[in-house]
Design a protein around this motif. Structure first.
Motif, PDB file in Angstrom:
ATOM      1  N   CYS A 160     -32.076 117.491 -16.031  1.00 15.50           N
ATOM      2  CA  CYS A 160     -32.586 117.615 -17.408  1.00 15.50           C
ATOM      3  C   CYS A 160     -33.951 116.923 -17.521  1.00 15.50           C
ATOM      4  CB  CYS A 160     -31.577 116.998 -18.375  1.00 15.50           C
ATOM      5  SG  CYS A 160     -32.080 117.025 -20.090  1.00 15.50           S
ATOM      6  N   ARG A 210     -26.720 116.262 -13.419  1.00 19.23           N
ATOM      7  CA  ARG A 210     -27.169 117.093 -14.541  1.00 19.23           C
ATOM      8  C   ARG A 210     -28.258 116.407 -15.385  1.00 19.23           C
ATOM      9  NH1 ARG A 210     -22.437 120.387 -17.312  1.00 19.23           N
ATOM     10  NH2 ARG A 210     -21.996 120.568 -15.116  1.00 19.23           N
ATOM     11  N   ASP A 211     -28.097 115.117 -15.622  1.00 19.94           N
ATOM     12  CA  ASP A 211     -29.096 114.399 -16.434  1.00 19.94           C
ATOM     13  C   ASP A 211     -30.430 114.302 -15.699  1.00 19.94           C
ATOM     14  OD1 ASP A 211     -27.387 114.146 -18.487  1.00 19.94           O
ATOM     15  OD2 ASP A 211     -26.963 112.006 -18.218  1.00 19.94           O
ATOM     16  N   GLU A 218     -25.995 112.254 -30.286  1.00 20.83           N
ATOM     17  CA  GLU A 218     -24.668 112.447 -29.664  1.00 20.83           C
ATOM     18  C   GLU A 218     -24.596 111.907 -28.239  1.00 20.83           C
ATOM     19  OE1 GLU A 218     -23.928 116.622 -30.007  1.00 20.83           O
ATOM     20  OE2 GLU A 218     -24.483 116.593 -32.105  1.00 20.83           O
ATOM     21  N   GLY A 219     -24.878 110.656 -28.058  1.00 16.10           N
ATOM     22  CA  GLY A 219     -24.637 110.053 -26.749  1.00 16.10           C
ATOM     23  C   GLY A 219     -25.876 109.628 -26.001  1.00 16.10           C
ATOM     24  N   SER A 220     -26.895 110.461 -25.938  1.00  9.78           N
ATOM     25  CA  SER A 220     -28.082 110.091 -25.165  1.00  9.78           C
ATOM     26  C   SER A 220     -29.333 110.201 -26.028  1.00  9.78           C
ATOM     27  CB  SER A 220     -28.228 111.007 -23.946  1.00  9.78           C
ATOM     28  OG  SER A 220     -29.492 110.815 -23.365  1.00  9.78           O
ATOM     29  N   PHE A 265     -36.469 109.033 -18.444  1.00 10.19           N
ATOM     30  CA  PHE A 265     -35.072 109.474 -18.327  1.00 10.19           C
ATOM     31  C   PHE A 265     -34.699 109.643 -16.848  1.00 10.19           C
ATOM     32  CE2 PHE A 265     -31.869 113.029 -19.529  1.00 10.19           C
ATOM     33  CZ  PHE A 265     -30.841 112.109 -19.578  1.00 10.19           C
ATOM     34  N   VAL A 299     -41.210 110.496 -21.828  1.00  7.95           N
ATOM     35  CA  VAL A 299     -39.759 110.366 -22.084  1.00  7.95           C
ATOM     36  C   VAL A 299     -38.967 110.953 -20.908  1.00  7.95           C
ATOM     37  CG1 VAL A 299     -37.874 111.095 -23.600  1.00  7.95           C
ATOM     38  CG2 VAL A 299     -40.024 110.357 -24.591  1.00  7.95           C
ATOM     39  N   GLY A 320     -25.945 119.244 -22.392  1.00 13.83           N
ATOM     40  CA  GLY A 320     -25.354 118.353 -23.401  1.00 13.83           C
ATOM     41  C   GLY A 320     -26.394 117.826 -24.376  1.00 13.83           C
ATOM     42  N   MET A 321     -27.413 118.660 -24.656  1.00 15.41           N
ATOM     43  CA  MET A 321     -28.456 118.234 -25.598  1.00 15.41           C
ATOM     44  C   MET A 321     -28.115 118.680 -27.014  1.00 15.41           C
ATOM     45  SD  MET A 321     -31.749 119.200 -23.302  1.00 15.41           S
ATOM     46  CE  MET A 321     -33.036 118.584 -24.355  1.00 15.41           C
ATOM     47  N   ALA A 377     -22.517 113.198 -16.852  1.00 15.37           N
ATOM     48  CA  ALA A 377     -23.028 113.667 -18.145  1.00 15.37           C
ATOM     49  C   ALA A 377     -21.893 114.338 -18.907  1.00 15.37           C
ATOM     50  CB  ALA A 377     -24.157 114.642 -17.916  1.00 15.37           C
ATOM     51  N   ARG A 378     -21.842 114.049 -20.238  1.00 14.05           N
ATOM     52  CA  ARG A 378     -20.735 114.568 -21.039  1.00 14.05           C
ATOM     53  C   ARG A 378     -21.030 116.026 -21.444  1.00 14.05           C
ATOM     54  NH1 ARG A 378     -19.648 114.803 -26.405  1.00 14.05           N
ATOM     55  NH2 ARG A 378     -21.667 113.899 -26.889  1.00 14.05           N
ATOM     56  N   THR A 379     -20.289 116.933 -20.864  1.00 14.18           N
ATOM     57  CA  THR A 379     -20.435 118.329 -21.270  1.00 14.18           C
ATOM     58  C   THR A 379     -19.044 118.930 -21.476  1.00 14.18           C
ATOM     59  OG1 THR A 379     -20.639 118.854 -18.939  1.00 14.18           O
ATOM     60  CG2 THR A 379     -22.665 118.855 -20.226  1.00 14.18           C
ATOM     61  N   PHE A 412     -18.742 124.349 -18.856  1.00 11.96           N
ATOM     62  CA  PHE A 412     -19.794 123.839 -17.984  1.00 11.96           C
ATOM     63  C   PHE A 412     -19.287 122.929 -16.868  1.00 11.96           C
ATOM     64  CE2 PHE A 412     -22.299 124.649 -21.961  1.00 11.96           C
ATOM     65  CZ  PHE A 412     -22.861 125.825 -21.481  1.00 11.96           C
ATOM     66  N   VAL A 426     -34.428 112.840 -28.011  1.00  8.64           N
ATOM     67  CA  VAL A 426     -35.885 112.808 -28.165  1.00  8.64           C
ATOM     68  C   VAL A 426     -36.516 114.015 -27.458  1.00  8.64           C
ATOM     69  CG1 VAL A 426     -37.983 111.493 -27.667  1.00  8.64           C
ATOM     70  CG2 VAL A 426     -35.938 110.309 -28.437  1.00  8.64           C
ATOM     71  N   PHE A 445     -32.351 109.713 -25.004  1.00  9.50           N
ATOM     72  CA  PHE A 445     -33.368 110.447 -24.244  1.00  9.50           C
ATOM     73  C   PHE A 445     -33.261 111.954 -24.524  1.00  9.50           C
ATOM     74  CE2 PHE A 445     -33.576 106.715 -21.321  1.00  9.50           C
ATOM     75  CZ  PHE A 445     -34.939 106.522 -21.365  1.00  9.50           C
ATOM     76  N   LYS A 446     -32.037 112.447 -24.446  1.00  6.45           N
ATOM     77  CA  LYS A 446     -31.850 113.896 -24.647  1.00  6.45           C
ATOM     78  C   LYS A 446     -32.220 114.290 -26.075  1.00  6.45           C
ATOM     79  CE  LYS A 446     -28.143 114.422 -21.293  1.00  6.45           C
ATOM     80  NZ  LYS A 446     -26.719 114.706 -21.146  1.00  6.45           N
TER      81      LYS A 446
END
Lengths: 501, 160
Positions: free
Chosen positions: B7, B3-4, A160-162, B54, B50, A428-429, B70-72, B76, A167, A164-165
């Motif tokens: 993460c 946010r990313d 869903e978009g990333s 990132f 990873v 958003g994971m 970041a898409r949330t 949030f 994985v 990296f997230k």
């Protein structure tokens, strides 16, 4: 022929019919509650299935899944809030019809399309599952290892978009799967003297925590002024012959797209319903009505997401790999009863699958009467204050989790998984890679190491198994294709940005 | 903080903590060529790689000013109150878990429903108390009576 006779005899001798109806009813209620997805609706039922026989438990969960897909259209049409992600496309024309005073007609079209989509999806499921399972009877440890890798490669399409997230989420799932006793040497890993962890972290508790508790934490954090309320006297109206003549094409387009998306790993009901909406508009004689209360605009997405739900069970039943959150919960239902979906299950206990197919057909047949009978209750539920609903859902979740092993430690695990689920939502994971990691982690590690024990540590054993080579090649193609698509998407976004500047 | 980026940093921290814990996995005399710690080490290094990648990708994008948010969305968009609200809910649930065996199922569930409703700003009155008690009783009927699950009796067992 034997299968048909067995299935018919099971109707009278097992609890299939009541469980199919019960699951359908629970699913409609769950789907009708905004914010409560089909997977959460199913997760809430999981603890109750412990005491049931396997056929009843699996039919109950699968019927809930089907029911929730229809139930999601009720708040989408009545209060412009999709009960499930997949019903967001239904909302576009459904709510327009409601504003025109035709909510009953919109609910009727949605119900008919859901039934058509269901039946087509289930027929495809019955036709394709057995042949695919036969292929898997020749599996060796090397094949299972490669199948696990193929399953993990799905992550790229469900991220869903990333990527990296996706994985990172999958690696977290794989890490959780390493907790417990080592599959080859019997050494305890990450157990810290806790006897409860020796058999690993129960998948079911993680699922309930990630999906149900995580979702409730988010819902409670969401401010809701509670002003959107539905008319309590809406009556469901079955589509007239004129409307049926107008929507048959949309029903078929939606069902076809639903079947296609169900087979494609990671596509899911939401993609299917929006694709179906778009295609139905393209082939419609009255495309200008779309967005203004079109009958076809309701039929196509509803048929699509319901067909997708049935076909989406194929990867789970054939290979034991869940392709969506809901099928991951269904997998939990199988595991509770010590059953591992896949080819061995088909050859070892075919009656279970005949029972499941029969139950799904019964559930589809029951959809129309159950929908008529439960509409008032569904509307009543839609209008309940959110604080009460959330409090009762959490009480139900914790009671159910405790009832599995009578263990407070399990409640701690559920709560911890809920916090993890909330955190993942914040970043958003996607959840599915974590579940895939959890489900496939043990299978990949155990079969990889067993293969190496057989070969005396020679990795070439994987190249000697044609099935393993095939799976690994498909996984590699899948990964490369997804990465190429991702790169192309980034380039397109870059070009669009530069064009704007 | 982005946010990313956060993460990725949290992912790196988890990987390091996991690798540290994996170092304590005992070796077995029955060990195969991979060993009990082999896969955990592989996973730990993979997550670290990873996550670092990132973080690097995000940091470069931010430095070039090309990073999209970041898409949330939804709750949030305003994370501080969302986290505070979730933390309060988790505390109430933790209190329920802590109380369940000492005080028994019925009072603990009634407390959970009541506390969660009050936390969500439902007015405290007799009706809410009745809903919480009635709800706990209904769940007790469902689990203890209908499904024959042995729910903790707590202090009530000693009193009776």
């Amino acid at each position: 022929m034997d299968a048909v006779l067995t299935s018919i005899s099971m109707l009278g001798t097992t609890m299939i019919v009541p469980m199919a109806i019960l699951g359908m009813t629970w699913g409609i209620f769950g789907g009708a509650l905004p914010g409560i997805s089909p997977s959460i609706t199913m997760a809430l039922l999981l603890p109750f299935t412990y005491t049931m026989d396997p056929v009843s438990a699996i039919v109950l969960l699968a019927s809930t899944y089907i029911g929730a897909e229809y139930g999601g259209s009720i708040p989408a049409i009545l209060i412009r809030t999709p009960g499930t992600n997949a019903s967001a496309a239904t909302m576009i024309d459904g709510y327009e019809m409601k504003k025109q005073g035709k909510a009953g007609e919109a609910l009727g079209i949605s119900l008919q399309a859901s039934t058509v989509g269901n039946v087509i999806g289930i027929v495809c499921l019955i036709l394709f599952t057995a042949p695919l399972s036969q292929l898997a009877l020749a599996f060796k440890p090397t094949s299972y290892f490669a199948l696990g890798i193929l399953g993990l490669s799905v992550i790229v399409s469900v991220s869903e978009g990333s990527l990296f997230k996706g994985v990172i989420a999958a690696l977290i799932g794989l890490m959780i799967a390493t907790i417990g006793t080592d599959p080859v040497t019997g050494v305890g890993r990450f157990t810290y003297g806790q006897a409860d962890l020796l058999t690993g972290v129960p998948l079911i508790l993680i699922m309930v925590g990630l999906f149900a508790v995580g979702e409730v934490l988010e819902q409670i954090a969401t401010k809701d002024d509670g002003t959107v309320r539905s008319d309590l006297v809406t009556r469901l109206k079955w589509p007239s012959w004129t409307v049926q003549k107008k929507t048959w094409r949309a029903n078929l387009i939606g069902s076809g797209i639903g079947v296609f998306c169900g087979i494609m790993p990671g596509a899911g009901g939401t993609v299917a319903s929006f694709m179906a909406y778009s295609e139905a508009r393209r082939f419609s004689k009255t495309p200008e009505e779309f967005g203004k209360g079109s009958d076809e605009g309701i039929a196509a997405p509803e048929a699509a997401n319901n067909a997708d739900a049935g076909v989406g069970l194929i990867p789970l039943l054939s290979f034991g790999i869940p392709a969506s959150n809901s099928t991951a919960i269904l997998l939990g239902g199988f595991l509770i009863h010590g059953l591992i979906p896949g080819p061995v299950l088909f050859s070892k206990d075919p009656t279970l699958l005949y029972g499941l197919f029969t139950g799904l057909l019964v559930a589809s047949a029951a959809l129309v009467p159950v929908a008529f009978l439960t509409l008032s209750s569904s509307i009543w539920l839609v209008n309940r204050p959110k604080p009460l609903l959330m409090a009762f859902i959490l009480a139900l979740v914790f009671s159910g989790a405790y009832s599995i092993n009578n263990s407070v430690f399990d409640l701690g695990l559920v709560l911890a998984a809920g916090v993890l689920g909330f955190g993942m939502r914040f970043f958003g994971m996607p959840m599915l890679p974590t579940i895939l990691g959890l489900v496939l982690g043990y299978m990949i590690e155990a079969n990889y190491r067993r293969s190496l024990v057989i070969s005396g540590g020679d990795n070439a054993i994987f190249l000697e198994d044609p099935i393993a080579v095939g799976f690994l090649a498909v996984a590699a193609l899948f990964l490369i294709g997804s990465i190429v698509r991702e790169v192309r998407k980034r380039r397109r976004i870059k070009i669009e940005r530069e064009a704007v500047i | 903080m982005d946010r990313d980026l956060a993460c990725g940093l949290i992912g790196t921290a988890i990987a390091l903590a996991y690798l540290n814990a994996a170092a304590d996995i005992p070796t077995s005399a029955l060990g195969d060529t991979v060993g009990a710690a082999g896969v955990p080490h592989l996973l730990g290094y993979a997550l670290a790689a990873v996550s670092v990648a990132f973080v690097a990708q995000r940091a470069i994008a931010l430095a070039r000013g090309k990073a999209a948010e970041a898409r949330t969305g939804g709750v949030f968009d305003d994370p501080v109150p969302a986290f505070a609200s979730a933390a309060g809910t988790v505390l109430i649930c933790a209190a329920f878990v802590f109380l369940l065996e000492p005080v028994g199922y019925l009072p603990a569930v009634a407390f959970l429903i009541f506390a969660l409703c009050v936390y969500q700003r439902v007015a405290i009155n007799a009706r809410l108390a009745l809903i919480a008690t009635g709800g706990a009783f209904a769940l007790w009927l469902l689990f203890a009576v209908l499904l024959s699950v042995r729910m903790p009796a707590g202090i009530w067992a000693e009193m009776i």
